[in-house]
Write an enzyme that holds these catalytic residues in place. Structure first.
Site, short mmCIF file in Angstrom:
data_model
loop_
_atom_site.label_atom_id
_atom_site.label_comp_id
_atom_site.label_asym_id
_atom_site.label_seq_id
_atom_site.Cartn_x
_atom_site.Cartn_y
_atom_site.Cartn_z
CB SER A 40 0.94 77.28 40.66
OG SER A 40 0.90 75.98 40.10
CG HIS A 155 4.21 73.35 44.06
ND1 HIS A 155 4.07 72.51 42.99
CD2 HIS A 155 3.07 74.08 44.11
CE1 HIS A 155 2.89 72.73 42.40
NE2 HIS A 155 2.28 73.69 43.07
CD GLU A 164 5.06 70.81 38.67
OE1 GLU A 164 4.99 69.95 37.79
OE2 GLU A 164 4.06 71.37 39.16
CD GLU A 207 3.34 68.79 42.25
OE1 GLU A 207 4.14 68.38 41.38
OE2 GLU A 207 2.36 69.51 41.98
CG ASP A 242 4.75 73.43 35.41
OD1 ASP A 242 4.83 74.56 34.86
OD2 ASP A 242 3.76 73.07 36.08
CD GLU A 293 2.72 71.65 33.30
OE1 GLU A 293 3.19 70.49 33.35
OE2 GLU A 293 1.97 72.10 34.17
CG ASP A 320 -1.15 73.87 34.23
OD1 ASP A 320 -2.38 73.81 34.32
OD2 ASP A 320 -0.41 73.82 35.25
CE LYS A 345 -2.49 71.25 37.00
NZ LYS A 345 -2.02 72.66 37.15
CG HIS A 373 -0.16 65.54 40.47
ND1 HIS A 373 0.73 65.35 41.50
CD2 HIS A 373 0.50 66.38 39.61
CE1 HIS A 373 1.84 66.04 41.27
NE2 HIS A 373 1.72 66.66 40.14
CE LYS A 396 2.03 68.66 36.07
NZ LYS A 396 2.65 69.97 36.28
O1 LIG Z 1 1.23 73.68 38.01
C1 LIG Z 1 0.96 72.47 38.02
O2 LIG Z 1 1.08 71.85 36.98
C2 LIG Z 1 0.36 71.82 39.24
C3 LIG Z 1 0.57 70.37 39.42
O3 LIG Z 1 1.90 69.98 39.45
O4 LIG Z 1 0.48 72.56 40.39
P1 LIG Z 1 -0.87 73.14 41.07
O5 LIG Z 1 -1.72 71.97 41.37
O6 LIG Z 1 -0.38 73.84 42.32
O7 LIG Z 1 -1.48 74.07 40.08
MG LIG Z 2 1.65 73.45 35.64
#
Ligand SMILES: O=C(O)[C@@H](CO)OP(=O)(O)O
Ligand SMILES: [Mg+2]
Length: 440
Positions: A40, A155, A164, A207, A242, A293, A320, A345, A373, A396
């Protein structure tokens, strides 16, 4: 002790996709780092260079690997690996683009993290202490692990829109105890899901969280509370989510579609921004929610700001996809009072120095920083040390299962044992006052 050699290879991540691994050689040894990858992903993330073509469904990283060996390596051999700023600057200059489209953020980040490890070894200190020094020695502490135990969105193969659902064991007194609370609740959740939805609902998503056939987000929240209760940890574990709502934002209709994966979408599940604000407010009023989030899409600063104004005094609202660990985007969020925290990230921005800069901007403005992560991970544990070194207080990295997630949690267990640092759970909520936790 300068860098003697830089090597790279293509390895595989937890989804079976190719990714970049880098090795930096100095007199102290060989230092390795592997790059994660999202599903995502935010529109404003730095460029993840993929080969295209038919091999590996277009996802090969041979070009990025060759950029490391043929372009970055020669520019960095002879440089001091402990001088992270110079290392990263040389790579950014060599790339010369805003989004790292020339060399690839995956190439640059792999080298950046491997050099960081080599720099720590050169100084003879642990990686988290080296990062702490690079960041100007903020107080350190052991973070609250936020366990993503229910997976949905892009996911997982269920119909749940929210991506999440976290267990946040704030009531623990040590990181090791937080792991115990998370692990026991995770196993109780499995037995509850098995009883309610059948054995096939205990399959896990990307995850490591379960992907049960729940009807909506509220059912997911209730499952978490039941599992916390059955594990005997009521009052010690808060919850978070999230939704990764950019994935279900329908721009043409200006609606959030909570049935975006359903075969028979229910009309009432298409919601306006205001209806989403009301839904989140209801969740925050009804459940022990400590963190949300990306509750709104990546350009919906206004939706974020409305929610933050209402619940931001007690709930951490994290950007994010909204920020992509990019100081320019974070500054936009600060100006608009969009959230009170940023997700960090490392591969969204593509270097250790820029990650620290984004963290610093947040810290200077009293925002939280939530280290994360990616859904596609490797056994690399860099973010565990990063979280401690920056003293962010929480991270996380998935469910307490699957080795690519546990590698980070297990590294944090080692750091706690080695450092004796305090667990900073009680400081989770705003105002974010890590300084008073008496950290390192
Ligand atoms: O959206 C998120 O926060 C992440 C990690 O949990 O997902 P992705 O790595 O697929 O962006
Ligand atoms: Mg996110």
């Amino acid at each position: 002790m300068p860098i003697e050699k830089i090597h790279a290879r293509q390895i595989f991540d937890s989804r079976g996709n190719p990714t970049v691994e880098v090795e930096v050689t100095t007199e102290k040894g060989i230092f390795r780092a592997a790059v994660p990858s999202g599903a995502s992903t935010g529109e404003n993330e730095a460029c993840e260079l993929r080969d295209g073509g038919s091999d590996y469904m277009g996802k090969g990283v041979k070009k990025a690997v060759s950029n490391v060996t043929s372009k970055i390596g020669p520019a960095l051999v002879g440089k001091d690996p402990a001088d992270q700023q110079t290392i990263d600057k040389v790579m950014l200059d060599l790339d010369g683009t805003e989004n790292k489209t020339n060399l690839g953020a995956n190439a640059i980040l792999g080298v950046s993290m491997a050099c960081c490890r080599a720099g720590a070894a050169q100084k003879g200190i642990s990686l988290y202490r080296h990062i702490n020094e690079l960041a100007g020695k903020p107080p350190m502490c052991m973070p609250v692990p936020c366990f993503n135990v229910i997976n949905g969105g892009v996911h997982a193969g269920n119909y749940l829109a929210f991506q999440e659902f976290f267990l946040i064991p704030l009531g623990a007194t040590t990181f090791a105890e937080a792991m115990k609370l998370g692990s026991e609740t995770y196993h109780n959740l499995k037995s509850i899901i098995k009883k309610k939805y059948g054995l096939d609902s205990t399959a896990v998503g990307d995850e490591g969280g379960f992907a049960p056939a729940v009807n909506d987000a509220e059912e997911g929240l209730k499952l978490l509370l039941e599992a916390i209760d059955q594990a005997g940890h009521t009052g010690k574990i808060l919850i978070g989510s999230d939704p990764a709502s950019s994935e279900f934002w329908k721009g043409e209709e200006q609606k959030y579609d909570l049935d975006f994966k359903c075969k028979a979408p229910r009309p009432e599940q298409k919601k306006s921004r205001e209806e989403m604000v009301a839904l989140y407010k209801h969740f925050c009023d009804t459940y022990p929610i400590a963190l949300l989030e990306d509750p709104f899409a990546e350009e919906d600063f206004e939706g974020h700001a409305q929610l933050t104004a209402i619940v931001g005094d007690k709930v951490e609202i994290v950007g994010d996809d909204l920020y992509c660990t990019n100081t320019k985007r974070v500054q936009m969020g600060l100006d608009k009072k969009a959230t009170n925290a940023m997700l960090l990230k490392v591969n969204q921005i593509g270097s250790v120095t820029e990650s620290i800069a984004a963290w610093k901007l947040c810290k200077d403005n009293k925002w939280g920083v939530f280290v994360s992560h990616r859904s596609g991970e490797t056994e690399d544990t860099f973010i565990a040390d990063l979280t401690v070194g920056l003293g962010t207080g929480h991270l996380k990295t998935g469910a307490p299962c699957r080795s690519e997630r546990l590698s980070k949690y297990n590294q944090l267990l080692r750091i706690e044992e080695e450092s004796g640092l305090k667990f900073c759970g009680k400081h989770f909520r705003q105002p974010w006052t890590l300084e008073s936790s008496g950290g390192y």
